[in-house]
Design a protein around this motif. Sequence first.
Motif, PDB file in Angstrom:
ATOM      1  N   LYS A 158       0.837  -1.216   0.000  1.00 16.10           N
ATOM      2  CA  LYS A 158       0.000   0.000   0.000  1.00 16.10           C
ATOM      3  C   LYS A 158       0.863   1.253   0.000  1.00 16.10           C
ATOM      4  CE  LYS A 158      -3.876   2.130   2.478  1.00 16.10           C
ATOM      5  NZ  LYS A 158      -4.801   1.988   3.633  1.00 16.10           N
ATOM      6  N   LYS A 159       1.930   1.264   0.802  1.00 17.39           N
ATOM      7  CA  LYS A 159       2.808   2.432   0.859  1.00 17.39           C
ATOM      8  C   LYS A 159       3.549   2.611  -0.467  1.00 17.39           C
ATOM      9  CE  LYS A 159       3.493   2.636   5.842  1.00 17.39           C
ATOM     10  NZ  LYS A 159       4.456   2.575   6.954  1.00 17.39           N
ATOM     11  N   GLY A 160       3.989   1.508  -1.054  1.00 19.07           N
ATOM     12  CA  GLY A 160       4.685   1.606  -2.329  1.00 19.07           C
ATOM     13  C   GLY A 160       3.816   2.203  -3.412  1.00 19.07           C
ATOM     14  N   GLN A 161       2.564   1.749  -3.483  1.00 17.02           N
ATOM     15  CA  GLN A 161       1.674   2.264  -4.516  1.00 17.02           C
ATOM     16  C   GLN A 161       1.274   3.710  -4.260  1.00 17.02           C
ATOM     17  OE1 GLN A 161      -2.052   0.096  -5.228  1.00 17.02           O
ATOM     18  NE2 GLN A 161      -1.509   0.070  -7.393  1.00 17.02           N
ATOM     19  N   ALA A 162       1.266   4.130  -2.988  1.00 20.72           N
ATOM     20  CA  ALA A 162       0.981   5.532  -2.680  1.00 20.72           C
ATOM     21  C   ALA A 162       2.111   6.443  -3.154  1.00 20.72           C
ATOM     22  CB  ALA A 162       0.775   5.704  -1.181  1.00 20.72           C
ATOM     23  N   LEU A 163       3.343   5.916  -3.174  1.00 22.27           N
ATOM     24  CA  LEU A 163       4.484   6.718  -3.605  1.00 22.27           C
ATOM     25  C   LEU A 163       4.672   6.721  -5.112  1.00 22.27           C
ATOM     26  CD1 LEU A 163       7.088   5.649  -0.904  1.00 22.27           C
ATOM     27  CD2 LEU A 163       6.164   7.938  -1.211  1.00 22.27           C
ATOM     28  N   VAL A 164       4.443   5.584  -5.760  1.00 28.68           N
ATOM     29  CA  VAL A 164       4.727   5.435  -7.189  1.00 28.68           C
ATOM     30  C   VAL A 164       3.424   5.117  -7.914  1.00 28.68           C
ATOM     31  CG1 VAL A 164       6.081   4.197  -8.915  1.00 28.68           C
ATOM     32  CG2 VAL A 164       7.022   4.554  -6.617  1.00 28.68           C
ATOM     33  N   ASP A 165       2.956   6.057  -8.712  1.00 27.30           N
ATOM     34  CA  ASP A 165       1.681   5.838  -9.407  1.00 27.30           C
ATOM     35  C   ASP A 165       1.863   5.430 -10.862  1.00 27.30           C
ATOM     36  OD1 ASP A 165       2.443   8.177 -10.657  1.00 27.30           O
ATOM     37  OD2 ASP A 165       0.805   9.395  -9.858  1.00 27.30           O
ATOM     38  N   GLY A 166       3.108   5.344 -11.339  1.00 27.26           N
ATOM     39  CA  GLY A 166       3.343   4.869 -12.700  1.00 27.26           C
ATOM     40  C   GLY A 166       3.143   5.912 -13.782  1.00 27.26           C
ATOM     41  N   ARG A 167       2.928   7.176 -13.412  1.00 25.59           N
ATOM     42  CA  ARG A 167       2.668   8.206 -14.424  1.00 25.59           C
ATOM     43  C   ARG A 167       3.828   9.189 -14.559  1.00 25.59           C
ATOM     44  NH1 ARG A 167      -2.162   8.086 -11.367  1.00 25.59           N
ATOM     45  NH2 ARG A 167      -3.733   6.761 -12.318  1.00 25.59           N
ATOM     46  N   GLY A 168       4.998   8.788 -14.081  1.00 31.03           N
ATOM     47  CA  GLY A 168       6.165   9.673 -14.139  1.00 31.03           C
ATOM     48  C   GLY A 168       6.577  10.032 -15.550  1.00 31.03           C
ATOM     49  N   ALA A 169       6.436   9.097 -16.497  1.00 32.40           N
ATOM     50  CA  ALA A 169       6.832   9.385 -17.880  1.00 32.40           C
ATOM     51  C   ALA A 169       6.047  10.564 -18.432  1.00 32.40           C
ATOM     52  CB  ALA A 169       6.634   8.145 -18.756  1.00 32.40           C
ATOM     53  N   CYS A 170       4.769  10.635 -18.110  1.00 31.43           N
ATOM     54  CA  CYS A 170       3.947  11.760 -18.576  1.00 31.43           C
ATOM     55  C   CYS A 170       4.418  13.063 -17.943  1.00 31.43           C
ATOM     56  CB  CYS A 170       2.479  11.517 -18.244  1.00 31.43           C
ATOM     57  SG  CYS A 170       1.720  10.180 -19.183  1.00 31.43           S
ATOM     58  N   ARG A 171       4.767  13.018 -16.656  1.00 32.18           N
ATOM     59  CA  ARG A 171       5.208  14.247 -15.987  1.00 32.18           C
ATOM     60  C   ARG A 171       6.541  14.733 -16.561  1.00 32.18           C
ATOM     61  NH1 ARG A 171       3.483  11.055 -11.490  1.00 32.18           N
ATOM     62  NH2 ARG A 171       1.439  11.773 -10.746  1.00 32.18           N
ATOM     63  N   VAL A 172       7.471  13.808 -16.774  1.00 38.11           N
ATOM     64  CA  VAL A 172       8.770  14.199 -17.333  1.00 38.11           C
ATOM     65  C   VAL A 172       8.597  14.695 -18.763  1.00 38.11           C
ATOM     66  CG1 VAL A 172      11.078  13.408 -17.944  1.00 38.11           C
ATOM     67  CG2 VAL A 172      10.039  12.646 -15.806  1.00 38.11           C
TER      68      VAL A 172
END
Length: 594
Positions: free
Chosen positions: A322-336
């Motif tokens: 649960k903590k891992g998924q709260a930190l990493v949502d998998g949408r970093g490529a879009c933000r970068v």
Amino acid sequence: MTGFRVLFRAACSRVEGTGHLRRCLTLARELVARGASVGVVTEDNPLARSLAFSSANLSVHFVAPGCLFADLIDDVAVVVIDMPKTDEQLSLHPDWIGQLRQADRAGVSVVSLGHVSASADCFRAVIDLYPSRTVHAVNYLEGPEYLILRPEFAASDIADGAFSDQCEANRVLVSMGGSDPQDLTGTAIKALIDTGVTMSVDLVIGSGYCGDLQAWQTQATAAGLELTVHRDLGANDMARLMRQSTLALVAFGTTAYELMALGRVAAAFTHYSWQEASAQRFESLGAIRYLGCAESVLSCRRIAEQVRQLLADRDAMAAMAKKGQALVDGRGACRVADLLQTYAQETRDRQLDLLYVVAHPGDELMGAGATLIRQIDEGLRVGLVVLGEGSASRWNEPGPSQDRELAQRGLKTALQQVADQLGLSAWYYYRFEDNRFDGHDRLDLVKVVESVIRRHCPHTVYTHHPADLNIDHRLCFEAVITATRPQPECPVTTVYSIETPSSTDWGSVLGHGVFQPNWFESVAATLERKLALLELYQSELRDDPHPRSLAAVADQARYWGRRIGVPCAEAFVLQRHLAATISEQKHSERQGES
């Protein structure tokens, strides 16, 4: 973004691994989907060519070892460097930093996906995917929200991302990257054998693996492990195995982040000691279990004990997932990709009219936000430099790491939202420690301001007042005054000091003078928008009657307005102004028309 060319320079070899090139290929696909013209440069070796072959729709160029770009940098708007230990790579090839400086001065935005501290003046930004140390003198964006994962691992694509009862059996995934230069695969298999726990093991082997796979298979089978070997899996197949796993033993990096995004539990090794701080950081946040570094002595017995503990405590694993998924949502490529798109757009016209240089996020709005909004409404190109990270001094006592992480992320997110809503032409976020600017060489601060002014050539700069109570504000002012000293090469002709509630008004007792404004801006039309934007900085606001309350900020604008006969105003101190002659103004106007 059509018409802009983004060039990636990614490391890829058996020693450096495949993660850097995979990241750049993921980003390149995202940008191509947005209409960008993109190229990728990497080393010429079989491992890199095998990855490039699987990305036939992208333009991938191969260069000899020791070569940065070859002749591929012409007509490029953004250059992205993705290498392990970037500083060390640059020091090994001194001409590389010269090439990057030349590119920066030619109007190219140079971005690093990794650590940079030395020779940082040529970098438009560092987006640190493995945050592990404090970086001051560079526009530094870091955190789990920027982690670049393939779209197959985005949280929104998962029907049930949480750790659940669907993985009741002990099914363990082992994956140590594309090359696994330290053969952590063997270490993991031996540790799983030592657990004595009945389990099935999915072993994923990359194309660069050179360990003795047959020996590990033989030992695993003899120990009763049900071992299945998978080679060079695509993203969909890898995501499927991750979802089926109870636990994964992986090399820390992209695979660990993908597991976190999918709500699965990662027990991670690091290949190199420079990665340890990042892995330990995620362990301190409760998102992974860190098993040790391959450059140290690894005890299979100790690793086996940790694996046994994890498998026996499903509640602890569920909390970790649960903590891992709260930190990493998998949408970093879009933000970068959004950031790269912004830098590419900025490259078309780097020239700024005005630049605000402040110490902390929120300072830009507190005293001068309504003026700033009006200036942008009038078509002026406005930039913002925030020198300090803004929150660290509030954590005097040891507290939960996750609380600190969330507070810092919240402040950074607020800054991003303010920049977007204002429509700033350029913005920078440095990481000098909050309320500790005096712990740095003054020259570090000056060089940061000088580099931005050299890049964007503003004619007017707004900064803090020298009598502010906050030490960071005073040193920010001194850095600006030094960086804008009247020399022929400096484009800045005008410097203003702004008012910062609870610092400017509380600082007169220090004996540095008082804030005596001699310049006022009428802001009745934009005050409400300023107050609405300030609400994004919830951590910076206080309850009335504190000077940083919304009511106090509004009252101060009305006070200054009454002083000069308008409904609302913001007050400034004009520190320096060089007026152009009439002939110079006409010449400038003719230049603009041409």
